[in-house]
Design a protein around this motif. Structure first.
Motif, PDB file in Angstrom:
ATOM      1  N   LEU A   1       0.467  -1.420   0.011  1.00 39.03           N
ATOM      2  CA  LEU A   1      -0.104   0.128  -0.051  1.00 39.03           C
ATOM      3  C   LEU A   1       0.652   1.408  -0.151  1.00 39.03           C
ATOM      4  O   LEU A   1       0.495   1.918   1.161  1.00 39.03           O
ATOM      5  CB  LEU A   1      -1.062   0.007   0.884  1.00 39.03           C
ATOM      6  CG  LEU A   1      -2.241  -1.130   1.241  1.00 39.03           C
ATOM      7  CD1 LEU A   1      -2.955  -1.206   2.413  1.00 39.03           C
ATOM      8  CD2 LEU A   1      -2.425  -0.938  -0.180  1.00 39.03           C
TER       9      LEU A   1
ATOM     10  N   ALA B   1       0.052   4.739   0.510  1.00 40.02           N
ATOM     11  CA  ALA B   1      -1.979   4.837   0.928  1.00 40.02           C
ATOM     12  C   ALA B   1      -1.791   5.493   2.335  1.00 40.02           C
ATOM     13  O   ALA B   1      -0.774   6.297   2.862  1.00 40.02           O
ATOM     14  CB  ALA B   1      -2.261   3.693   0.409  1.00 40.02           C
ATOM     15  N   ARG B   2      -2.781   6.338   2.489  1.00 40.77           N
ATOM     16  CA  ARG B   2      -2.857   6.873   3.861  1.00 40.77           C
ATOM     17  C   ARG B   2      -2.496   6.021   5.068  1.00 40.77           C
ATOM     18  O   ARG B   2      -2.725   5.106   5.094  1.00 40.77           O
ATOM     19  CB  ARG B   2      -4.604   7.550   4.026  1.00 40.77           C
ATOM     20  CG  ARG B   2      -4.741   8.858   3.397  1.00 40.77           C
ATOM     21  CD  ARG B   2      -6.313   8.632   3.352  1.00 40.77           C
ATOM     22  NE  ARG B   2      -7.162   9.566   4.568  1.00 40.77           N
ATOM     23  CZ  ARG B   2      -7.008   9.115   5.646  1.00 40.77           C
ATOM     24  NH1 ARG B   2      -8.230   7.754   5.176  1.00 40.77           N
ATOM     25  NH2 ARG B   2      -7.874   9.338   6.694  1.00 40.77           N
TER      26      ARG B   2
ATOM     27  N   ALA C   1      -5.275   3.508   6.782  1.00 41.11           N
ATOM     28  CA  ALA C   1      -4.983   2.919   5.874  1.00 41.11           C
ATOM     29  C   ALA C   1      -3.725   1.731   6.267  1.00 41.11           C
ATOM     30  O   ALA C   1      -5.010   0.303   6.181  1.00 41.11           O
ATOM     31  CB  ALA C   1      -5.384   3.236   4.310  1.00 41.11           C
TER      32      ALA C   1
ATOM     33  N   ARG D   1       1.037  10.431   4.161  1.00 36.32           N
ATOM     34  CA  ARG D   1       0.678   9.606   3.586  1.00 36.32           C
ATOM     35  C   ARG D   1       1.724   8.515   3.421  1.00 36.32           C
ATOM     36  O   ARG D   1       3.060   9.490   4.357  1.00 36.32           O
ATOM     37  CB  ARG D   1       1.040   9.893   1.851  1.00 36.32           C
ATOM     38  CG  ARG D   1      -0.246  10.216   1.291  1.00 36.32           C
ATOM     39  CD  ARG D   1      -0.948   9.425   0.966  1.00 36.32           C
ATOM     40  NE  ARG D   1      -2.710  10.239   0.608  1.00 36.32           N
ATOM     41  CZ  ARG D   1      -3.425   9.424  -0.264  1.00 36.32           C
ATOM     42  NH1 ARG D   1      -2.940   8.179  -0.019  1.00 36.32           N
ATOM     43  NH2 ARG D   1      -4.645  10.384  -0.086  1.00 36.32           N
TER      44      ARG D   1
ATOM     45  N   LEU E   1      -9.163   3.444   1.889  1.00 36.94           N
ATOM     46  CA  LEU E   1      -8.307   3.842   1.030  1.00 36.94           C
ATOM     47  C   LEU E   1      -9.396   4.669   0.354  1.00 36.94           C
ATOM     48  O   LEU E   1     -10.551   4.319   0.050  1.00 36.94           O
ATOM     49  CB  LEU E   1      -8.134   1.613   0.051  1.00 36.94           C
ATOM     50  CG  LEU E   1      -7.271   1.050   0.985  1.00 36.94           C
ATOM     51  CD1 LEU E   1      -7.133  -0.545   0.047  1.00 36.94           C
ATOM     52  CD2 LEU E   1      -5.780   1.182   1.188  1.00 36.94           C
ATOM     53  N   THR E   2      -8.332   5.007  -0.669  1.00 34.62           N
ATOM     54  CA  THR E   2      -9.097   5.239  -2.003  1.00 34.62           C
ATOM     55  C   THR E   2      -8.820   4.699  -3.437  1.00 34.62           C
ATOM     56  O   THR E   2      -8.993   4.088  -3.472  1.00 34.62           O
ATOM     57  CB  THR E   2      -8.646   6.866  -2.770  1.00 34.62           C
ATOM     58  OG1 THR E   2      -6.798   6.285  -3.372  1.00 34.62           O
ATOM     59  CG2 THR E   2      -7.739   7.382  -1.270  1.00 34.62           C
TER      60      THR E   2
ATOM     61  N   ASP F   1      -5.688   4.301  -4.433  1.00 30.05           N
ATOM     62  CA  ASP F   1      -5.008   2.934  -3.137  1.00 30.05           C
ATOM     63  C   ASP F   1      -5.448   1.967  -3.786  1.00 30.05           C
ATOM     64  O   ASP F   1      -4.601   0.945  -4.183  1.00 30.05           O
ATOM     65  CB  ASP F   1      -5.302   3.376  -1.977  1.00 30.05           C
ATOM     66  CG  ASP F   1      -5.035   5.123  -1.618  1.00 30.05           C
ATOM     67  OD1 ASP F   1      -3.713   5.243  -2.039  1.00 30.05           O
ATOM     68  OD2 ASP F   1      -5.274   5.273  -0.349  1.00 30.05           O
ATOM     69  N   ARG F   2      -6.641   1.872  -4.039  1.00 29.56           N
ATOM     70  CA  ARG F   2      -7.524  -0.031  -4.547  1.00 29.56           C
ATOM     71  C   ARG F   2      -6.041  -0.194  -6.111  1.00 29.56           C
ATOM     72  O   ARG F   2      -6.300  -1.763  -6.076  1.00 29.56           O
ATOM     73  CB  ARG F   2      -8.681   0.049  -4.434  1.00 29.56           C
ATOM     74  CG  ARG F   2      -9.684   0.292  -2.929  1.00 29.56           C
ATOM     75  CD  ARG F   2     -10.945   0.231  -3.173  1.00 29.56           C
ATOM     76  NE  ARG F   2     -11.479   0.269  -1.721  1.00 29.56           N
ATOM     77  CZ  ARG F   2     -11.826   1.528  -1.170  1.00 29.56           C
ATOM     78  NH1 ARG F   2     -12.312   2.491  -2.561  1.00 29.56           N
ATOM     79  NH2 ARG F   2     -12.227   2.252  -0.411  1.00 29.56           N
TER      80      ARG F   2
END
Length: 659
Positions: A289, A292-293, A296, A338, A378-379, A382-383
């Motif tokens: 990931l 990602a944030r 997440a 992030r 997740l955005t 991100d996915r």
């Protein structure tokens, strides 16, 4: 088969200019709304335009262009790492014409297909790519036997074809027929080409390319010795990424070089220093990931461990802070919240290490990813990254079925607009773009589309993927699969709508679709024909000297289709399409009078059908305004054509049935 498969989203990305399968996915943020709404063809054009902006001509490129321009075909040769895949696409882009670049598959679309290279599949101004870079001698020999009529079709249709020769032929004419020898041209890395690639990436990212004049010796040495141009492009991408982190140009070069040289062995050493499962889970999750944030990544790491989070505040307070735990794996939380590794390239090295050296973890990680895509933290971007990274490792370890199984799992989600549904489509798209496994995924989609037991959610995923992705690179393959899906969709009509849109935009595909429908015995096909039978595309010149309706073969197939409609369907079903045809006749659309000839011929000299058609025309005319004189006269015109058809039938010589 291709040396390059690239996906670019954002302001900068990677160009693959060398050998070996590679999928580059660099994201600098979610695409703008207008980009998300673009048609598949527009997206492909934008990607090709981006590729062209980063392309540096290798030695021999101009000579290859001259052959393509003169003969409409060139056989592209070169060593692995010379950028054959990218050069082939840029060569085809140089040809004029509205058609997107299409890749010719090396598998037959239907079991009864006669050949791999079908001359009838070539349309005017097509730009075709046949990548044989990894082909063996048997496949190459088979292609050569079919190439002569296919080459003639290329010439007749003023199309363009670039064939990337098998690597086993590199530098040799021994396995080329004399007729093909003059079409062969080789490309190779030009002196200084590596630094030019770096400059183009810098310029694309808004950086000053003249900074390369201050390049340290180690950087220059690496570029010259890089085994492939794809490695050079990867270094250039790292350099642009390092620039975004701040510092001097010299520091950027050092960081980029460290990222380019980073190996799975380095990741293994780092992994070995972590003794706790929680720390190792965080390392793996951060690699999967990356970008990602923080929330997440934290949630995903807990999900990977499989334990329930403690509900005691006392227990939670005893834990180390997330930033501290990330520092222990050489990662950090950026100002934008992030998570990223402090060293470039470490995320890829960790993924490679885990999938290569921990085979027993592949299945648990697949299960984890299947659930992780639905994490609310997740955005969509991100996915997509997670799916791409998982797909990359599944295919590198030669486990495409893992990705296909995940696709079916994700497609079983209750919501067709949910994250799992999106992940299913993205996984298939990644598989279709794979060099070694694209054919495997096309075949699996074909198998699914011909199944009568296909679930509704998976059917919708397949329709979306065929319409949005496969239709650009392999349009006829998309047509075949959408046709099978439309036959089996029951009350829904997503497949028919996607099929309609595909053939409306491509007259050549509509012609081939009519052939499939005219000679079909499937019960659903008369209804599909009516769905696709609008008069517009049949009478549209679309820049050509004549519309489809002017072609006798097209009219013959239309007649067969209408005959099946009159035989199998009732008037309530065929009345709206027939209404549209009669309206086109009265509007004086060019060649539209042929619609009446087709409808009359489809009656097959049967009096009941003649009567039904004449009665329908009368009712249709009665519904029109009295001032529409053409409409009022239409029943009489149809009656005249019926009489002429009967007269021709009675006077034409036929085989005697007398003993």
């Amino acid at each position: 088969m291709s040396e390059s498969t690239s996906t670019h989203i954002g302001s900068s990305g990677s160009v693959h200019s060398g050998s070996g399968p590679q999928t580059n996915n660099y994201y600098t943020g979610p695409p703008p709304k207008e980009a998300q709404e673009k048609s598949p063809r527009k997206v492909a054009e934008d990607e090709l335009r981006w590729l062209h902006a980063h392309f540096v001509h290798p030695d021999g490129f101009n000579q290859a262009y001259d052959v393509l321009d003169r003969h409409g075909m060139v056989l592209l040769d070169g060593k692995p790492g010379s950028g054959r895949g990218t050069a082939a696409r840029i060569l085809l882009r140089s040809m004029s014409g509205p058609s997107p670049i299409q890749e010719l598959p090396l598998e037959r679309e239907e079991e009864d297909s006669r050949s791999l290279l079908d001359p009838d599949a070539v349309a005017h101004d097509d730009r075709l790519l046949l990548d044989l870079s990894t082909a063996n001698e048997r496949l190459w020999a088979g292609v050569q036997t079919e190439l002569s009529p296919f080459r003639q079709a290329i010439k007749d249709m003023r199309a363009g074809l670039v064939i990337i020769l098998p690597t086993l032929l590199s530098g040799s004419d021994d396995r080329l027929t004399p007729a093909l020898g003059d079409l062969r041209r080789s490309i190779s890395r030009a002196p200084g080409m590596e630094m030019d690639i770096v400059k183009r990436h810098l310029r694309s990212s808004g950086l000053d390319p003249t900074m390369t004049e201050l390049a340290p010796a180690k950087m220059k040495e690496y570029l010259v010795q890089a085994p492939s141009l794809s490695r050079v492009a990867k270094f250039a991408q790292f350099l642009c990424e390092a620039a975004g982190r701040g510092g001097t140009f010299s520091e950027w070069c050092s960081e980029a070089l460290a990222g380019a040289l980073r190996s799975p062995e380095q990741a293994a050493r780092q992994f070995g220093t972590l003794r706790k499962g929680a720390d190792r889970a965080l390392l793996v999750t951060t690699a999967m990931l990356h970008g990602a944030r923080a929330d997440a990544v934290h949630r995903a790491a807990e999900l990977l461990l499989g334990g329930e989070p403690p509900d005691s505040v006392r227990t939670l307070l005893r834990r180390r802070a997330l930033s501290e735990r990330l520092a222990g794996i050489e990662a950090e939380i950026t100002a934008g919240d992030r998570v990223r590794f402090t060293g470039l390239g470490l995320d890829g090295a960790v993924r490679t290490h885990i999938w290569r050296d921990f085979p027993d973890l592949r299945e648990p990680l697949r299960v984890w990813a299947g659930r992780a895509v639905s994490l609310p933290e997740l955005t969509d971007t991100d996915r997509d990254r997670l799916v791409d990274r998982l797909a990359e490792q599944c295919l590198v370890t030669q486990r495409p079925d893992d990705l296909l199984d995940l696709t079916k799992q994700w497609a079983s989600a209750p919501r067709s607009d949910g994250p799992a549904f999106r992940a299913a489509a993205h996984a298939l798209q990644h598989g279709l773009r794979s060099v070694p496994y694209g054919g495997r995924f096309r075949h699996q989609i074909y198998e699914w589309s011909t199944s009568d037991r296909l679930s509704t959610p998976l059917r919708r995923v397949l329709v979306d993927v065929c319409a949005a992705d496969l239709s650009v690179s392999h349009p006829y393959a998309a047509l075949v699969r959408l046709h099978h899906l439309a036959r089996r969709e029951g009350a829904g009509q997503e497949g028919r709508e996607a099929l309609w849109k595909l053939v409306q935009e491509n007259h050549h595909l509509l012609r081939r679709m009519l052939v499939r429908l005219a000679w079909s015995t499937y019960r659903a096909d008369p209804g599909i024909f009516l769905f696709l039978s609008g008069p517009g595309p049949l009478t549209d010149f679309a820049g050509r000297s004549h519309p489809l309706l002017a072609e006798s073969a097209v009219r013959s197939n239309l007649t067969r289709c209408w005959s099946a409609v009159f035989r199998d369907l009732g008037a309530p079903q065929w009345s709206p399409p027939a209404d549209a045809w009669l309206t086109a006749v009265c509007d004086s659309t060019p060649y539209a009078d042929r619609f009446l000839d087709i409808l009359v011929a489809a009656c097959e000299q049967r009096g009941d059908r003649f009567g039904l058609l004449y009665r329908f025309a009368g009712e249709w005319a009665a519904r029109r305004r009295p001032t529409e004189y053409r409409a009022a006269a239409l029943p009489a015109r149809i009656l005249q054509k019926i009489s002429a058809a009967q007269c021709d039938w009675n006077t034409s010589p036929r085989e005697s049935t007398a003993p």
